[in-house]
Design a protein around this motif. Structure first.
Motif, PDB file in Angstrom:
ATOM      1  N   ASN A 315       7.242 -12.091  51.305  1.00 46.72           N
ATOM      2  CA  ASN A 315       6.519 -11.532  50.197  1.00 46.72           C
ATOM      3  C   ASN A 315       5.387 -10.738  50.560  1.00 46.72           C
ATOM      4  O   ASN A 315       4.502 -11.478  50.992  1.00 46.72           O
ATOM      5  N   HIS A 316       5.379  -9.492  50.216  1.00 46.74           N
ATOM      6  CA  HIS A 316       4.119  -8.656  50.664  1.00 46.74           C
ATOM      7  C   HIS A 316       2.813  -9.331  49.969  1.00 46.74           C
ATOM      8  O   HIS A 316       3.059  -9.211  48.630  1.00 46.74           O
ATOM      9  N   LYS A 317       1.891  -9.330  50.351  1.00 46.30           N
ATOM     10  CA  LYS A 317       0.512  -9.832  49.673  1.00 46.30           C
ATOM     11  C   LYS A 317       0.256  -8.774  48.634  1.00 46.30           C
ATOM     12  O   LYS A 317       0.062  -9.499  47.269  1.00 46.30           O
ATOM     13  N   GLU A 318       0.023  -7.556  48.890  1.00 41.67           N
ATOM     14  CA  GLU A 318      -0.431  -6.770  47.729  1.00 41.67           C
ATOM     15  C   GLU A 318       0.573  -6.704  46.713  1.00 41.67           C
ATOM     16  O   GLU A 318       0.127  -6.763  45.395  1.00 41.67           O
ATOM     17  N   LEU A 319       1.771  -6.622  47.086  1.00 39.09           N
ATOM     18  CA  LEU A 319       2.871  -6.752  45.874  1.00 39.09           C
ATOM     19  C   LEU A 319       3.011  -7.874  44.945  1.00 39.09           C
ATOM     20  O   LEU A 319       3.041  -7.859  43.639  1.00 39.09           O
ATOM     21  N   ALA A 320       2.467  -9.102  45.744  1.00 35.23           N
ATOM     22  CA  ALA A 320       2.773 -10.283  44.990  1.00 35.23           C
ATOM     23  C   ALA A 320       1.419 -10.428  44.109  1.00 35.23           C
ATOM     24  O   ALA A 320       1.460 -10.843  42.859  1.00 35.23           O
ATOM     25  N   GLU A 321       0.398 -10.023  44.711  1.00 37.02           N
ATOM     26  CA  GLU A 321      -1.023 -10.017  43.819  1.00 37.02           C
ATOM     27  C   GLU A 321      -0.831  -9.338  42.557  1.00 37.02           C
ATOM     28  O   GLU A 321      -1.250  -9.464  41.503  1.00 37.02           O
ATOM     29  N   GLY A 322      -0.222  -7.908  42.814  1.00 40.23           N
ATOM     30  CA  GLY A 322      -0.234  -6.827  41.948  1.00 40.23           C
ATOM     31  C   GLY A 322       0.830  -7.364  40.766  1.00 40.23           C
ATOM     32  O   GLY A 322       0.777  -7.268  39.747  1.00 40.23           O
ATOM     33  N   ALA A 323       1.974  -8.002  41.289  1.00 37.40           N
ATOM     34  CA  ALA A 323       3.009  -8.374  40.098  1.00 37.40           C
ATOM     35  C   ALA A 323       2.369  -9.672  39.373  1.00 37.40           C
ATOM     36  O   ALA A 323       2.667  -9.545  37.905  1.00 37.40           O
ATOM     37  N   GLU A 324       1.666 -10.553  39.996  1.00 39.71           N
ATOM     38  CA  GLU A 324       1.351 -11.495  39.021  1.00 39.71           C
ATOM     39  C   GLU A 324       0.129 -11.053  38.288  1.00 39.71           C
ATOM     40  O   GLU A 324       0.217 -11.346  36.923  1.00 39.71           O
ATOM     41  N   ALA A 325      -0.674 -10.146  38.581  1.00 41.73           N
ATOM     42  CA  ALA A 325      -1.450  -9.506  37.413  1.00 41.73           C
ATOM     43  C   ALA A 325      -0.885  -8.810  36.286  1.00 41.73           C
ATOM     44  O   ALA A 325      -1.161  -8.859  35.072  1.00 41.73           O
ATOM     45  N   TRP A 326       0.234  -7.934  36.417  1.00 42.86           N
ATOM     46  CA  TRP A 326       1.159  -7.309  35.726  1.00 42.86           C
ATOM     47  C   TRP A 326       1.798  -8.312  34.864  1.00 42.86           C
ATOM     48  O   TRP A 326       1.884  -7.891  33.613  1.00 42.86           O
ATOM     49  N   LEU A 327       2.393  -9.090  35.280  1.00 42.57           N
ATOM     50  CA  LEU A 327       3.013 -10.399  34.660  1.00 42.57           C
ATOM     51  C   LEU A 327       2.058 -11.032  33.723  1.00 42.57           C
ATOM     52  O   LEU A 327       2.228 -11.318  32.400  1.00 42.57           O
TER      53      LEU A 327
END
Length: 414
Positions: A315-327
């Motif tokens: 998993n790409h780091k920025e995408l993972a962090e971004g998705a967690e924030a949006w969730l």
């Protein structure tokens, strides 16, 4: 944008508004999505035969986007403005499992969506329908992928056909139901998520003979048994114990004749799971040395080969962090990352572009704990459709945010 807002702040403000609109429209689609899920679930198609399932989904989205055939039984299309797109995958195939859920929409053709792919498909259709009612800032690529459950991999075919490039997909997203994640939560996490999966084949050859005169033969039975027991030692001697890896023997065969006939050939097949490319190379070399050394000690020859499967799913780091924030903004609880030595061919997308796989916790009515994936009783409740759609939406927003911020940076640097 005010004088105190950064470009990233402006992007987040725009996406927050879009997220609210998409979520509202998405919730309006859930009833139809549940009906679609039941229709798909009741008439599944196994790997390589997903044409009917694909055609149902294409029909459901007719007039919203134009699909092109990919990987034989799959399809791909996009919705939204020109420029880079965030791809979202839904797998099409079912398993050769006889369903035992007892529900009125249970499959009866010897196949079953026992891995939740019917949920993923319904969620993606709901999200695309919602997206059609919103002015998207970044396009969405809908990827209907065949053959996730077997080889040849549908994801690999899509990558090799360069189908994603044709619709300018630059980021890939997927969500997968999982009974090992607490229902109501979603697991994200950066870095290694699933292992690389390779198959090891070892053939030992010698000289057969009579069981009463073993000294006149060089049979491979004891040697292949020793290898079967000893292969896990190759992991211990090769891989850092803080890094997951394993070797598991699934097939062992030597002789098919009478008890007093010593065979001249024995065969072993094992799965090798590793979590880095370095491990993948080093562990296979350790297996090769062990097999050749054991064979030599017993006066045998050894043929060792590897059938390469999926690479490591990262998993790409920025995408993972971004998705967690949006969730989190949507009110979802975030579970611990779901890391395993299982494999998923979504990893082929991860190998060519920033990608993200999330795992959505589910429950199965009347079963506690919930049956595992691929169990003939596995049937997530309808809540899973909404949660999977939200996970896909969060991944899209994370990808869109990254794309928009990159575009702003490029403009500033011109």
């Amino acid at each position: 944008m005010t004088s105190t807002d950064s470009p990233a702040d402006s992007t987040r403000t725009t996406l927050t508004r879009i997220a609210g609109e998409l979520r509202s429209r998405l919730d309006e689609q859930l009833s139809d999505a549940a009906a679609l899920r039941r229709r798909i679930h009741s008439d599944p198609r196994i790997s390589g035969m997903e044409y009917d399932t694909r055609d149902i989904l294409v029909s459901e989205l007719a007039g919203i986007l134009q699909f092109d055939e990919v990987a034989s039984a799959g399809a791909i299309g996009r919705i939204g403005p020109d420029g880079p797109a965030v791809g979202i995958r839904a797998e099409l195939d079912a398993l050769p499992v006889h369903e035992s859920t007892g529900v009125e929409f249970a499959a009866s053709n010897g196949a079953m969506h026992a891995c939740g792919h019917d949920v993923h498909q319904a969620a993606l259709v709901a999200l695309i329908r919602a997206a059609a009612q919103v002015d998207l800032p970044v396009a969405i690529g809908a990827v209907l992928q065949p053959r996730e459950e077997t080889y040849p991999s549908g994801a690999l075919d899509i990558v090799e056909e360069k189908a994603l490039e044709k619709i300018n997909v630059t980021h890939m997203i997927a969500a997968h139901v999982h009974p090992g994640v607490l229902a109501g939560t979603i697991a994200v996490g950066a870095g290694y998520i699933n292992a690389a999966a390779d198959e090891i084949n070892i053939v030992l050859r010698g000289r057969g003979g009579h069981g009463a005169y073993p000294h006149t033969a060089a049979d491979p039975v004891t040697a292949i048994a020793q290898l079967a027991i000893g292969l896990p030692e190759a992991v211990r001697r090769t891989v850092d114990p803080m890094s997951p890896a394993l070797l598991s023997v699934g097939t062992l065969r030597a002789g098919d004749s009478a008890a007093n006939v010593l065979p001249s050939e024995a065969y072993l097949r094992a799965t090798m799971r590793t979590t880095s490319n370095e491990q993948r190379i080093d562990l296979f070399e350790a297996v090769r040395q062990m097999a050749e050394g054991t064979a030599a000690a017993y006066g045998l020859s050894a043929d060792i080969s590897r059938d390469s499967g999926e690479p490591v799913l990262t998993n790409h780091k920025e995408l993972a962090e971004g998705a967690e924030a949006w969730l989190g903004a949507m009110g979802h609880d975030i579970a611990e990352p779901m890391r395993s030595l299982g494999a998923d061919d979504f990893s082929y997308f991860c190998s060519v572009m920033p990608s993200l796989m999330t795992f959505v916790g589910v429950e199965v009515e009347g079963c506690s704990p919930a049956p595992s994936l691929h169990d003939p009783r596995f049937l997530p409740t309808e809540r899973a459709i909404k949660d999977v759609a939200h996970a896909m939406l969060a991944g899209y927003l994370a990808g869109a945010e990254r794309i928009l911020n990159e575009q702003v940076d490029e403009e500033i640097n011109r």
